[in-house]
Design a protein around this motif. Structure first.
Motif, PDB file in Angstrom:
ATOM      1  N   PRO A   1      26.856  26.012  49.515  1.00 53.39           N
ATOM      2  CA  PRO A   1      27.768  25.470  50.517  1.00 53.39           C
ATOM      3  C   PRO A   1      26.980  25.019  51.752  1.00 53.39           C
ATOM      4  O   PRO A   1      26.193  25.790  52.295  1.00 53.39           O
ATOM      5  N   HIS A   2      27.177  23.774  52.163  1.00 53.72           N
ATOM      6  CA  HIS A   2      26.404  23.256  53.285  1.00 53.72           C
ATOM      7  C   HIS A   2      27.163  22.133  53.989  1.00 53.72           C
ATOM      8  O   HIS A   2      28.176  21.646  53.490  1.00 53.72           O
ATOM      9  N   PHE A   3      26.654  21.742  55.138  1.00 61.28           N
ATOM     10  CA  PHE A   3      27.186  20.594  55.864  1.00 61.28           C
ATOM     11  C   PHE A   3      26.021  19.730  56.313  1.00 61.28           C
ATOM     12  O   PHE A   3      24.871  20.159  56.299  1.00 61.28           O
ATOM     13  N   HIS A   4      26.340  18.505  56.683  1.00 61.93           N
ATOM     14  CA  HIS A   4      25.345  17.550  57.167  1.00 61.93           C
ATOM     15  C   HIS A   4      25.478  17.447  58.680  1.00 61.93           C
ATOM     16  O   HIS A   4      26.590  17.302  59.197  1.00 61.93           O
ATOM     17  N   ALA A   5      24.375  17.512  59.382  1.00 61.38           N
ATOM     18  CA  ALA A   5      24.339  17.310  60.831  1.00 61.38           C
ATOM     19  C   ALA A   5      23.501  16.067  61.096  1.00 61.38           C
ATOM     20  O   ALA A   5      22.357  15.982  60.633  1.00 61.38           O
ATOM     21  N   LEU A   6      24.072  15.109  61.803  1.00 58.98           N
ATOM     22  CA  LEU A   6      23.379  13.864  62.111  1.00 58.98           C
ATOM     23  C   LEU A   6      23.192  13.753  63.619  1.00 58.98           C
ATOM     24  O   LEU A   6      24.126  14.041  64.379  1.00 58.98           O
ATOM     25  N   TYR A   7      22.011  13.347  64.014  1.00 58.99           N
ATOM     26  CA  TYR A   7      21.702  13.148  65.425  1.00 58.99           C
ATOM     27  C   TYR A   7      20.735  11.965  65.513  1.00 58.99           C
ATOM     28  O   TYR A   7      19.610  12.058  65.005  1.00 58.99           O
TER      29      TYR A   7
ATOM     30  N   LEU B   1      20.597  19.011  56.351  1.00 56.76           N
ATOM     31  CA  LEU B   1      21.597  19.729  55.571  1.00 56.76           C
ATOM     32  C   LEU B   1      21.416  21.198  55.904  1.00 56.76           C
ATOM     33  O   LEU B   1      20.293  21.721  55.849  1.00 56.76           O
ATOM     34  N   ILE B   2      22.515  21.857  56.248  1.00 57.89           N
ATOM     35  CA  ILE B   2      22.439  23.246  56.701  1.00 57.89           C
ATOM     36  C   ILE B   2      23.328  24.121  55.831  1.00 57.89           C
ATOM     37  O   ILE B   2      24.520  23.849  55.666  1.00 57.89           O
TER      38      ILE B   2
ATOM     39  N   ILE C   1      18.257  23.207  54.742  1.00 61.62           N
ATOM     40  CA  ILE C   1      17.871  23.119  53.323  1.00 61.62           C
ATOM     41  C   ILE C   1      17.452  21.704  52.950  1.00 61.62           C
ATOM     42  O   ILE C   1      17.109  21.444  51.803  1.00 61.62           O
ATOM     43  N   GLY C   2      17.478  20.812  53.923  1.00 60.94           N
ATOM     44  CA  GLY C   2      17.032  19.446  53.685  1.00 60.94           C
ATOM     45  C   GLY C   2      17.005  18.672  54.984  1.00 60.94           C
ATOM     46  O   GLY C   2      17.799  18.931  55.886  1.00 60.94           O
ATOM     47  N   GLY C   3      16.080  17.762  55.114  1.00 61.37           N
ATOM     48  CA  GLY C   3      15.980  16.950  56.317  1.00 61.37           C
ATOM     49  C   GLY C   3      15.510  17.744  57.517  1.00 61.37           C
ATOM     50  O   GLY C   3      14.973  18.844  57.386  1.00 61.37           O
TER      51      GLY C   3
END
Length: 86
Positions: free
Chosen positions: A22-28, A34-35, A43-45
């Motif tokens: 289970p994760h979400f994407h954070a964009l800035y 991916l957290i 877990i990514g980026g």
């Protein structure tokens, strides 16, 4: 990808066709991470340090809601909006 929250230039999104964990994407700006909702580890980026710190602070406050949204996504339903970091 549905946006579930937005604060300080950070956009939080969640897909409904995603894979475990289970994760979400954070964009800035041009960055994306991916957290993992359970561990709050990237877990990514990657994100800049300050943006990551704000994202983790927000996720700690809303972990239960994030898991509820993840479950909705797994059922192919739209996730609910979550209050921004104030």
């Amino acid at each position: 990808m549905p946006t579930i929250s937005q604060f300080f230039g950070i956009v939080i999104q969640m897909f409904w066709r995603e894979h475990a964990p289970p994760h979400f994407h954070a964009l800035y700006a041009e960055h994306e991470a991916l957290i993992d909702i359970r561990t709050l580890e990237v877990i990514g980026g990657r994100l800049p340090k300050r943006a990551l710190a704000l994202t983790i602070e927000w996720a700690v406050e809303h972990r239960e809601e994030l898991m509820e949204d993840w479950k909705l996504c797994q059922l192919k339903q739209l996730p609910r909006r979550i209050a921004p970091l104030e």
